[in-house]
Enzyme design. Sequence first.
Site, short mmCIF file in Angstrom:
data_model
loop_
_atom_site.label_atom_id
_atom_site.label_comp_id
_atom_site.label_asym_id
_atom_site.label_seq_id
_atom_site.Cartn_x
_atom_site.Cartn_y
_atom_site.Cartn_z
CG ASP A 62 -20.54 -15.79 -54.46
OD1 ASP A 62 -21.20 -14.48 -54.53
OD2 ASP A 62 -19.74 -16.25 -54.92
CG ASN A 89 -28.92 -10.59 -43.99
OD1 ASN A 89 -28.60 -10.06 -42.81
ND2 ASN A 89 -27.73 -11.87 -43.73
CE1 TYR A 158 -22.36 -2.86 -45.31
CE2 TYR A 158 -23.07 -0.52 -44.00
CZ TYR A 158 -23.11 -1.79 -44.48
OH TYR A 158 -23.38 -2.47 -43.64
CB VAL A 193 -26.49 -5.41 -35.02
CG1 VAL A 193 -26.84 -6.79 -33.84
CG2 VAL A 193 -27.51 -4.64 -35.20
CB THR A 195 -22.57 -8.84 -35.83
OG1 THR A 195 -22.84 -8.03 -36.81
CG2 THR A 195 -24.21 -9.47 -36.34
#
Length: 264
Positions: A62, A89, A158, A193, A195
Amino acid sequence: MTSLDLTGRRALVTGAAQGLGEGMASALAAAGAKVAVADVQDDLGAKVAASLGRDHTFVHLDVTDDGAWATAVEQTVSRLGGLDILVNNAGVEITSLIIDLDAAQASTQLQVNLLGTALGIKHGFRAMRPGGPAGAGGVIVNVASVAATIAFPGIAVYSATKSGVDRLTRVAAMESGRLGYGVRVNCIYPGLVPTAMGAGLAADVARLGLFGSPEEAVSAVVGLTPSGRLGEVSDMSDAVVFLASDAARFVNGAGLPVDGGMGM
Ligand SMILES: NC(=O)c1ccc[n+]([C@@H]2O[C@H](COP(=O)([O-])OP(=O)(O)OC[C@H]3O[C@@H](n4cnc5c(N)ncnc54)[C@H](O)[C@@H]3O)[C@@H](O)[C@H]2O)c1
């Protein structure tokens, strides 16, 4: 052998149980590196590591937990025989209008994206600097976002965390140079992307009324992108392999847009 070859290098990739991180782990392994797949999703992460082959391993991590970082880096160094490449990442994106901001959700994004990356740099430096348990210098690649360079609605906090990752990268490169750690530190700014995170964002901004539908949100992104398409996982993982390799030996403290030109 090219200067992109990573044979003999040892890499740790956070958030590598799925999405971009999985692709990065796989591309680093294909370039010759031994990889530690790190994530909070143990089952998925272990499967990814197993799919890469026997030279690779899974470590539970974590990224918001300082002590867990120390353990994960220690496990990586002992199982892979060192640490040369760290890819920070792991990330989370929780879409919200500023007017509806939820403090707990904002805090989660700050903790994972910003604190998680900062702790990663800390433990990467401690392991890779001269005298550290790995001790041979190396490379850190942080994953920011095109969101750090443009103003896209619905992702204010974000975006702020990713701008923070950009600054962390620059200061880390400077400290590493000044103090002789022998670690290059760079970041990438991925474009959208599809995902789980990317597809979720398109659905979220439509739900918030910012676009007519998820498809319209995707079209708007593509329309802002000179290359005329969304990003693919391999676009990001190839950029990480480049920055991790000797081909990028004089690239330091840099942010590389991998967004088809969307953020220029
Ligand atoms: N997908 C995109 O469009 C896009 C664009 C720009 C930047 N990014 C960034 O790329 C990175 C990867 O995104 P993705 O699209 O693969 O997302 P994803 O949601 O598919 O995967 C994220 C991974 O991070 C892991 N993770 C979450 N919290 C963690 C924690 N506290 N500790 C360890 N692991 C944790 C998750 O378990 C998951 O495996 C993120 O930093 C994201 O912000 C993504």
